[in-house]
Design a protein around this motif. Structure first.
Motif, short mmCIF file in Angstrom:
data_model
loop_
_atom_site.label_atom_id
_atom_site.label_comp_id
_atom_site.label_asym_id
_atom_site.label_seq_id
_atom_site.Cartn_x
_atom_site.Cartn_y
_atom_site.Cartn_z
N ARG A 30 -4.37 -7.33 9.27
CA ARG A 30 -4.13 -8.35 10.29
C ARG A 30 -5.17 -8.35 11.41
O ARG A 30 -5.14 -9.22 12.28
N ALA A 48 -1.69 3.95 11.21
CA ALA A 48 -1.87 2.54 10.83
C ALA A 48 -1.57 2.33 9.34
O ALA A 48 -1.91 3.18 8.51
N GLU A 79 -1.21 -3.55 8.60
CA GLU A 79 -1.64 -3.70 10.01
C GLU A 79 -3.15 -3.90 10.08
O GLU A 79 -3.64 -4.71 10.86
#
Lengths: 148, 156
Positions: free
Chosen positions: A38, A31, A35
């Motif tokens: 979000r 990750a 990301e």
């Protein structure tokens, strides 16, 4: 009822990341910070007061997964969790997992910045940048015993 | 009901208040230093024992009395206990979480710090006992208030 509680003292950030990783929703190793930023959970986390549990979901072993954060003295949480059912004469299988057992330079920096700047976007970003770099393998839930 | 007396270290003020509640010491007269020292867990818990919830006994109405040293978790402690109790399916109404620290005087603070934190028991213990005796009427009032609150509550 079996429960698993991920806790931290970083405004629930580390606890949420570990809980989501445990549930297989994210992978910390792949990750990116963008990301993670979000994730829709952050709005709910921002409103979560210290000491309150937030249920994230169920894992494959049937554990209810929660997150929890406190401002300081997080080492007291497993002790309280251990003694609580015994003192109350109730049976409960729950595991308390420290999601931020140590700081790296980024989480340390974010922690220091938050003292002056509060919890703004920059602090949030730096925290997440630090959290994705943590090596938590020695602290995986499978290696933990429920009570000290 | 579950009545939890909590303070910083779970060694002095919470022990005193819980003991008054349980009738281990009389609320009518000032106890002696020996009586104070004979209370369970008085000036005993160390830093490693902070956070452990201890069941001290049940009062005459069947309320269960606990003590705990919650260190710096002061503000979030009630929420934390309610959360954990929720997992055990204990309703909020069955919990009474009582902070005893507002009744702690400087002698108890200094004596407790010397005895429990620094380990200077010979100096800290007499001071904390003296402080406890001085604050004793406040603890009695606190406990009376709690007992009055639980009058109409259901027992377990």
């Amino acid at each position: 009822m079996k429960s698993m509680v991920f806790f931290c003292d970083s405004n629930c950030r580390a606890a949420l990341i570990s809980a989501l990783e445990h549930l297989g929703i994210i992978n910390r190793e792949t990750a990116t910070v963008r990301e993670l930023l979000r994730l829709s959970w952050w709005r709910r986390i921002a409103k979560l007061p210290p000491g309150r549990l937030l249920e994230i979901g169920y894992d494959q072993r049937g554990f209810r997964v929660f997150v929890l954060w406190v401002k300081k003295d997080k080492e007291l949480l497993p002790r309280l969790a251990c003694s609580f059912p015994t003192a109350m004469e109730k049976e409960e299988e729950w595991k308390f997992i420290d999601a931020l057992p140590y700081d790296n330079r980024w989480t340390g920096l974010a922690r220091n910045l938050s003292l002056f700047l509060g919890n703004n976007f920059l602090v949030h970003y730096i925290f997440l940048a630090g959290i994705v770099q943590l090596d938590l393998n020695p602290y995986l839930p499978a290696n933990l015993t429920p009570c000290p | 009901m579950h009545i939890i007396y909590h303070c910083y270290g779970g060694a002095h003020s919470s022990v005193t208040a819980a003991s008054i509640h349980l009738g281990l010491i009389s609320p009518q007269k000032l106890p002696t230093a020996e009586e104070i020292m004979s209370l369970p867990f008085y000036d005993v818990p160390t830093q490693q024992e902070h956070g452990f919830l201890r069941f001290l006994g049940s009062d005459q109405k069947g309320n269960r009395i606990y003590i705990v040293g919650r260190r710096g978790l002061k503000k979030c402690f009630p929420a934390l206990v309610e959360s954990l109790a929720g997992l055990l399916e204990i309703p909020k109404e069955e919990l009474l979480i009582v902070d005893t620290v507002p009744h702690v005087n400087w002698m108890m603070m200094l004596g407790g710090y010397l005895s429990r934190r620094l380990g200077v028991v010979s100096l800290g213990r007499p001071l904390v006992i003296r402080g406890t005796l001085k604050a004793y009427p406040d603890f009695v009032n606190l406990v009376r208030g709690i007992q009055a609150k639980t009058e109409g509550a259901t027992t377990i």
